[in-house]
Structures are given as structure tokens and as C-alpha cells.
Design a protein around this motif. Structure first.
Motif, mmCIF file in Angstrom:
data_model
loop_
_atom_site.group_PDB
_atom_site.id
_atom_site.type_symbol
_atom_site.label_atom_id
_atom_site.label_comp_id
_atom_site.label_asym_id
_atom_site.label_seq_id
_atom_site.Cartn_x
_atom_site.Cartn_y
_atom_site.Cartn_z
ATOM 1 N N ALA A 1 0.872 -1.196 -0.114
ATOM 2 C CA ALA A 1 -0.034 0.071 0.023
ATOM 3 C C ALA A 1 0.834 1.359 0.086
ATOM 4 O O ALA A 1 0.499 2.223 -0.805
ATOM 5 C CB ALA A 1 -0.904 -0.147 1.287
ATOM 6 N N ALA A 2 1.736 1.314 0.845
ATOM 7 C CA ALA A 2 2.804 2.513 0.945
ATOM 8 C C ALA A 2 3.357 2.701 -0.551
ATOM 9 O O ALA A 2 3.639 3.847 -1.026
ATOM 10 C CB ALA A 2 3.888 2.219 2.006
ATOM 11 N N ALA A 3 4.009 1.662 -1.021
ATOM 12 C CA ALA A 3 4.703 1.830 -2.292
ATOM 13 C C ALA A 3 3.883 2.135 -3.327
ATOM 14 O O ALA A 3 4.016 3.481 -4.200
ATOM 15 C CB ALA A 3 4.875 0.341 -2.839
ATOM 16 N N ALA B 1 7.488 -2.173 7.869
ATOM 17 C CA ALA B 1 6.708 -2.584 6.700
ATOM 18 C C ALA B 1 6.238 -1.230 5.841
ATOM 19 O O ALA B 1 6.216 -1.187 4.782
ATOM 20 C CB ALA B 1 5.338 -3.431 7.189
ATOM 21 N N CYS B 2 5.767 -0.318 6.506
ATOM 22 C CA CYS B 2 5.299 1.078 5.956
ATOM 23 C C CYS B 2 6.682 1.638 5.439
ATOM 24 O O CYS B 2 6.537 2.174 4.126
ATOM 25 C CB CYS B 2 4.506 1.877 6.835
ATOM 26 N N GLN C 1 12.029 12.117 2.204
ATOM 27 C CA GLN C 1 12.220 11.588 3.365
ATOM 28 C C GLN C 1 10.975 11.918 4.329
ATOM 29 O O GLN C 1 10.815 11.157 5.369
ATOM 30 C CB GLN C 1 13.616 11.946 4.232
ATOM 31 N N ILE C 2 10.494 13.042 4.201
ATOM 32 C CA ILE C 2 9.451 13.524 4.980
ATOM 33 C C ILE C 2 8.277 12.699 5.043
ATOM 34 O O ILE C 2 7.452 12.087 5.993
ATOM 35 C CB ILE C 2 8.961 15.004 4.958
ATOM 36 N N GLU C 3 8.087 11.891 3.752
ATOM 37 C CA GLU C 3 6.998 11.218 3.639
ATOM 38 C C GLU C 3 7.287 9.766 4.200
ATOM 39 O O GLU C 3 6.595 9.019 4.702
ATOM 40 C CB GLU C 3 6.562 10.859 1.900
ATOM 41 N N VAL C 4 8.574 9.445 4.011
ATOM 42 C CA VAL C 4 9.202 7.990 4.418
ATOM 43 C C VAL C 4 8.890 8.222 5.948
ATOM 44 O O VAL C 4 8.494 7.098 6.774
ATOM 45 C CB VAL C 4 10.484 7.809 4.142
ATOM 46 N N THR C 5 9.297 9.198 6.687
ATOM 47 C CA THR C 5 9.224 9.189 8.008
ATOM 48 C C THR C 5 7.556 9.346 8.415
ATOM 49 O O THR C 5 7.403 8.608 9.624
ATOM 50 C CB THR C 5 9.797 10.856 8.608
ATOM 51 N N ALA C 6 6.853 9.842 7.779
ATOM 52 C CA ALA C 6 5.443 9.985 7.904
ATOM 53 C C ALA C 6 4.765 8.380 8.206
ATOM 54 O O ALA C 6 4.032 7.980 8.932
ATOM 55 C CB ALA C 6 4.396 10.773 6.997
ATOM 56 N N LEU C 7 5.500 7.536 7.124
ATOM 57 C CA LEU C 7 4.819 6.426 7.037
ATOM 58 C C LEU C 7 5.359 5.540 8.209
ATOM 59 O O LEU C 7 4.688 4.609 8.819
ATOM 60 C CB LEU C 7 5.544 5.585 5.624
ATOM 61 N N HIS C 8 6.628 5.730 8.574
ATOM 62 C CA HIS C 8 6.767 5.099 9.790
ATOM 63 C C HIS C 8 6.337 5.443 10.993
ATOM 64 O O HIS C 8 6.148 4.404 11.770
ATOM 65 C CB HIS C 8 8.489 5.350 10.124
ATOM 66 N N THR C 9 5.907 6.835 11.105
ATOM 67 C CA THR C 9 5.135 7.063 12.146
ATOM 68 C C THR C 9 3.800 6.532 12.161
ATOM 69 O O THR C 9 3.254 6.095 13.569
ATOM 70 C CB THR C 9 5.115 8.741 12.286
#
Length: 334
Positions: A64-66, A188-189, A200-208
Motif C-alpha cells: 500500500a505504501a509503495a 513494513a510501511c 524523507q518527510i513522507e518516509v518518516t510519516a509512513l514510519h510514524t
């Protein structure tokens, strides 16, 4: 499928329908990579757990994230299979550690085979997961998932030391949960965003999002153990109590306990001296101190945090599904 029928589905079912083609590829890859030319017990044990009807939520989060961030290659399939292998390996090991006899309403692998088979097949799946993640050629992916694997193991060890210890605090509980459960949700996200080469800001948001979703998910599971439907959860009411697990509803009840109540918890949880009627008494104490409601509020806090993290992500059909999924994690308790 009609629009009305689509929205009649639960969020994870809508997500599964949207990702149906990708998931079919992931399932094929899982079957291919869990094979063993020389040790047929490996696919036997693995298939028993992987094909037991789980939601495959963690690999779906990667897909889903990808997709949400515009990825159109095929490495997200390898990462989704990687995530499922890591998850399955931890389940095999958990059931040995917990001496569990049932998972997802079925006998556990260690019950059907033996502890040695469960541990060794779990080790095999961990090794397979690292093979898969390296095939993406991304050091960031390797760093994220290897860190998650170490964090999961650390969380499990911390749980061992905190188990049956009445001094276990909510902070320690949260540390365990963020290790043994939320770490893989977050990874996973996150890797879905990394493989899509997202900012990176979107990758960090997915992690959060994944971290908060994982915490809410585990808290909800702990609530279901004391008030869920056994036919739906695959667990009997009070399994955590019988296994002397200090989950959040009990930790909150102990914090409010008077001297007599603390003696009860010490006998049943710390010493493991459980008698007929003890589960009913534990449920009464949980009700007396209203810790189910307080625990649900904690789950809702983490749900809100997960949804808030989604705000900066681009508009996409998957984004709404992931937001609804966060709500559903807690709504299933009601």
C-alpha cells in the motif's frame, strides 16, 4: 464490485481487494521461497502458519505504501514477502516461548510437530527474509528491516524479563509493544516509501503511521483477550491471564489495587497459583477499576496519532483505506 459493496467491506478487506493482483504475486513468491529441496518439513511447518487465513496485514502495508507513493516496479513484492517471512518467523518462535497450543483458531506448529522444528523453521524464514531484502539492492531497505528484526528480538527478551513482574509499568509495557509488534508495522510501511524513492518527510510519516498503528493494534488485541469473541479471535477469553501475561488492562488494575487485590495479583500472576474462579475475579477487578475503558482510550490515542501522520502524504485511494484501517483496529473492540 459495486461501490456500495466495496464500502460494506472492512478496511483491511478493501485494502486487500485493491491490492489483489500484487498480493497474488506476493503469495506466489512466498510459496516459491519457503520451499526446500532437502528439508520437506520446512514448507510443511511454514504452510501450516502462512496459509492459516491470516489477514496478511503487514505485507499489505508495504504494498500500500509503495503504491500510494507511485512505485511501479516489482521490488515491493519482494519486500512484502520479506515482511511476511519475518512475521511468521517471530510467530513460530513466540509459540515455543509461550508454550502456546492455539493460534488463529488452529493448533500451533510446535504442538503439531515439536519445539525444535518451530525454532529451526523460524530461523530458516529469517534467513530467507534477508535473502529477499538484499535482492532489492537497497542498503536503506536492509538497514530498516534488519533494525526491525533486532528490535523485535529485543522486545521479546524485554517481555520475558517483565512478564509476571507486578512492578512492570505502563512505560515498560509500551516499550515491549513498540519492540515486539510496532517495529515490524513501522518497517513494513517505511520500506514501501523507500522503494518508491519518496521524500524523507513522507518516509518518516509512513514510519510514524506504522508505529502508532502497531501500538494500537497490540493494545486492542490485549483488550480482546478479556472481552473478545473467541470464535472471531481464535483465542479463549483470559488466555493472557492464564499465561500470566501482564497486559495493559491488568497493569492498570494493579496500579489501582488495594492490599487484598495486590495479594490476588501476586498469587495468580507472579506465582502462577491459579484456581477455579480466579479469571472471573480478575475480570471483576478489571471492571471495578474500569481499566478496559482506560485501555481503550490509550488505543484511541495511538489511532489518532497514526491518522495524523497521514496528513502530509499525497491524496490516493489507499490513503483513505489506511486511515480507516487505523479506526477499525479499535472499532473491532466495541
Amino acid at each position: 464490485m459495486s461501490l456500495d459493496a466495496d464500502f460494506a467491506l472492512k478496511p483491511h478487506e478493501r485494502l486487500a481487494a485493491f491490492l489483489e493482483s500484487d498480493m497474488a504475486c506476493v503469495n506466489s513468491l512466498i510459496r516459491e521461497r519457503m520451499a526446500s529441496k532437502h528439508a520437506p518439513r520446512i514448507p510443511e511447518v511454514t504452510a501450516h502458519l502462512i496459509e492459516a487465513g491470516g489477514k496478511r496485514l503487514r505485507p499489505m502495508l508495504t504494498l500500500a505504501a509503495a503504491r500510494m507513493l507511485g512505485y511501479d516496479g516489482d521490488n515491493h513484492l519482494r519486500l512484502a514477502a520479506t515482511v511476511e517471512f519475518i512475521h511468521t518467523a517471530t510467530l513460530l518462535h513466540d509459540d515455543v516461548v509461550d508454550e502456546s497450543a492455539q493460534r488463529r483458531g488452529r493448533p500451533t506448529a510446535n504442538l503439531l510437530w515439536d519445539n525444535k522444528s518451530s525454532v529451526l523453521v523460524g530461523d530458516y524464514l529469517f534467513a530467507r527474509s534477508f535473502q529477499l531484502m538484499t535482492e532489492t539492492g537497497s542498503l536503506d531497505v536492509l538497514r530498516i528491516l534488519s533494525h526491525a528484526a533486532a528490535t523485535i528480538a529485543e522486545g521479546e527478551v524485554l517481555q520475558l524479563t517483565a512478564a509476571a513482574n507486578l512492578e512492570t509499568t505502563e512505560d515498560i509495557y509500551l516499550q515491549v509493544v513498540r519492540g515486539k509488534t510496532a517495529a515490524l508495522f513501522a518497517a513494513a510501511c517505511e520500506v514501501g516509501g523507500v522503494i518508491a524513492d519518496a521524500p524523507q518527510i513522507e518516509v518518516t510519516a509512513l514510519h510514524t503511521y506504522g508505529d502508532a498503528l502497531g501500538v494500537a493494534f497490540q493494545i486492542a488485541d490485549d483488550l480482546l483477550d478479556y472481552g473478545g469473541d473467541a470464535s472471531a479471535t481464535g483465542k479463549n477469553i483470559g488466555d493472557d491471564f492464564r499465561e500470566r501475561k501482564l497486559t495493559l488492562p491488568v497493569i492498570k488494575a494493579i496500579a489501582k489495587a488495594d492490599d487484598d487485590e495486590r495479594i490476588f495479583w501476586k498469587r495468580t500472576i507472579e506465582k502462577g497459583d491459579q484456581q477455579d474462579g480466579d479469571l472471573d475475579h480478575a475480570l471483576a477487578l478489571i471492571a471495578k477499576h474500569e481499566t478496559m475503558a482506560a485501555t481503550r482510550e490509550d488505543a484511541l490515542f495511538w489511532t489518532a496519532k497514526a491518522k495524523e501522520a497521514m496528513d502530509i502524504l499525497p491524496e490516493h485511494p489507499v490513503k483513505e483505506m489506511l486511515s480507516d484501517l487505523a479506526d477499525y483496529v479499535v472499532a473491532r473492540i466495541a
